[in-house]
Design an enzyme around this catalytic site. Structure first.
Site, mmCIF file in Angstrom:
data_model
loop_
_atom_site.group_PDB
_atom_site.id
_atom_site.type_symbol
_atom_site.label_atom_id
_atom_site.label_comp_id
_atom_site.label_asym_id
_atom_site.label_seq_id
_atom_site.Cartn_x
_atom_site.Cartn_y
_atom_site.Cartn_z
ATOM 1 N N GLN A 153 38.400 52.922 96.169
ATOM 2 C CA GLN A 153 39.503 53.809 95.786
ATOM 3 C C GLN A 153 39.451 55.153 96.510
ATOM 4 O OE1 GLN A 153 42.075 53.107 94.049
ATOM 5 N NE2 GLN A 153 41.616 51.564 92.520
ATOM 6 N N CYS A 212 48.380 49.872 90.968
ATOM 7 C CA CYS A 212 48.817 51.048 91.725
ATOM 8 C C CYS A 212 50.313 51.005 92.001
ATOM 9 C CB CYS A 212 48.036 51.174 93.034
ATOM 10 S SG CYS A 212 48.237 49.763 94.147
ATOM 11 N N GLU A 249 36.546 37.832 94.367
ATOM 12 C CA GLU A 249 37.044 38.699 95.441
ATOM 13 C C GLU A 249 37.203 37.880 96.719
ATOM 14 O OE1 GLU A 249 38.385 41.211 97.998
ATOM 15 O OE2 GLU A 249 38.182 41.835 95.893
ATOM 16 N N ASP A 307 42.696 43.837 88.994
ATOM 17 C CA ASP A 307 43.060 45.039 89.748
ATOM 18 C C ASP A 307 43.588 44.586 91.110
ATOM 19 O OD1 ASP A 307 43.347 47.539 90.832
ATOM 20 O OD2 ASP A 307 41.204 47.985 90.946
#
Length: 400
Positions: free
Chosen positions: A234, A356, A281, A329
């Site tokens: 981030q 986001c 991931e 996320d």
């Protein structure tokens, strides 16, 4: 009336009053039967605008003259404001930036997710309004020798000497790279550079003379994370501790899943609260860092799967073992349909969604709510001051 005739009869410039700001950060105005989306505006501005594009009764416009500035308008301190595509809220005072972001979230939730009664949305201020960005992507044009960011709405490179939102380490790196360009030491074949700052300096990708793609780390609360310019982390490190607390706080149980786990920002904290944690991931470099960070933290009850999230969700099975908590996320595009399908197939008792982009978040929430989840809380974090972007954390509970 056809579009060509409309373009012939529509004035090239109009005087309008900006009513409010919309998702995407543009100002809304109406004039001459048109709905106008005006870039770099402030609510309450009276401006003369130039119509850049016209689609039937919708016009996209830019400000030519500020006739009467809004009370919330401020002088943008950046000399590249209006050309550089990075910051589009510098014309607003900070309180208005924050309130606008809450309104953007509400607008998306009402309009896209059809949520009538929203819980109160509190927004967490960024401790730093400037010099907060610890990650950047810089562009190089070997023809013009410009180095910086893309100009708004184009692939022309805006030549940037000073970026007011960069942390000092990255500003120093920007200056060093620009010096290499002036001295013909910068390779012409390199068109963009990823750069990230940690506690031990700066990591660059690709590696250049004097600059390594090295591992750096950052201490966030009780956790230490290693990463590099080749793995996403981030941009605003000052807000990561409260985001982690909001996304994982008070969650306890046997099994937790962390989707799009990156370098393990949430995986480690979850592993301290659950008996078993699985992080998924797709980026192999990020997955490697996630494993390293768990190893360094001596957390043996979590494992990292390097796979596409949708494929793993729909191909793997935890048997009859219930999932107590699922966190996702995803990137700005949100969760793919296959991911939502896979989540619903596992029936997690609680979901924490970190986003986001309020629009794609609302799109995905609509599907989760329709499947029987209830929205418990919404929290906003100003991860990106001086821009329209906002980080949102929502918590949901199963009601089936």
């Amino acid at each position: 009336m056809n579009t060509a005739t409309e373009q012939e009869t529509t004035p090239a410039t109009l005087e309008v009053e900006i009513e409010r700001l919309l998702p995407g950060g543009v100002g809304l105005a109406h004039a001459e039967g048109l709905t106008l989306f005006v870039s770099l505006a402030a609510p309450g501005d009276i401006v003369r605008v130039q119509i850049d594009r016209l689609r039937s009764k919708v016009a996209f416009a830019s400000v030519l003259e500020i006739i009467k500035p809004s009370a919330v308008r401020v002088e943008a301190p950046c000399p590249y404001f209006g050309r550089c595509g990075g910051c589009d809220f510098q014309q607003l005072n900070y309180e208005t930036q924050l309130q606008t972001k809450i309104e953007i979230i509400r607008d998306c939730f009402h309009r896209i997710a059809n949520i009538a009664d929203l819980p109160e949305i509190a927004i967490h201020r960024s401790p730093k309004q400037w010099q907060y960005r610890a990650r950047a992507n810089w562009q190089f044009d070997p023809q013009t020798m410009h180095f910086g960011y893309f100009e708004a709405g184009s692939h022309r490179v805006c030549d940037v000497e000073v970026c007011a939102v960069l942390v000092p380490d990255l500003q120093n790196t920007l200056e060093d790279l620009r010096a290499d360009i002036r001295n013909n030491k910068f390779p012409r074949a390199v068109k963009n550079v990823e750069v990230v700052a940690g506690d031990e300096g700066v990591s660059l990708s690709p590696a250049l003379a004097g600059f390594e793609t090295k591992n750096v780390s950052r201490r966030i609360g009780d956790e230490t994370y290693q990463f590099s310019a080749d793995a996403f982390f981030q941009v605003n490190h000052e807000l990561l501790k409260p985001i982690v607390n909001e996304a994982t706080g008070n969650a306890r149980g046997a099994v937790a899943i962390d989707l799009y786990c990156g370098v393990g920002l949430f995986t480690g904290p979850l592993a301290r609260c659950f008996e078993r944690v699985v992080g998924v991931e797709s980026n192999p470099t990020a997955a490697g860092f996630a494993r390293l960070n768990l190893q360094n933290a001596e957390l043996e009850n979590a494992r990292i799967i390097n796979a596409r999230v949708g494929e793993w969700l729909n191909a793997q099975s935890l048997g009859n073992e219930a999932v107590d908590f699922l966190l996702l996320d995803p990137p700005r595009a949100g969760a793919e349909n296959s991911v939502i399908k896979g989540i619903l197939a596992r029936h997690p008792r609680q979901i924490s969604y970190v986003s986001c982009d309020p629009a794609t978040l609302a799109r995905d929430l609509k599907k989760l709510l329709a499947a029987g989840y209830v929205l418990d809380s919404v929290a906003a974090f100003d991860m990106f001051p001086q821009t329209h972007h906002v980080e949102t954390v929502v918590r949901l509970t199963a009601r089936f």
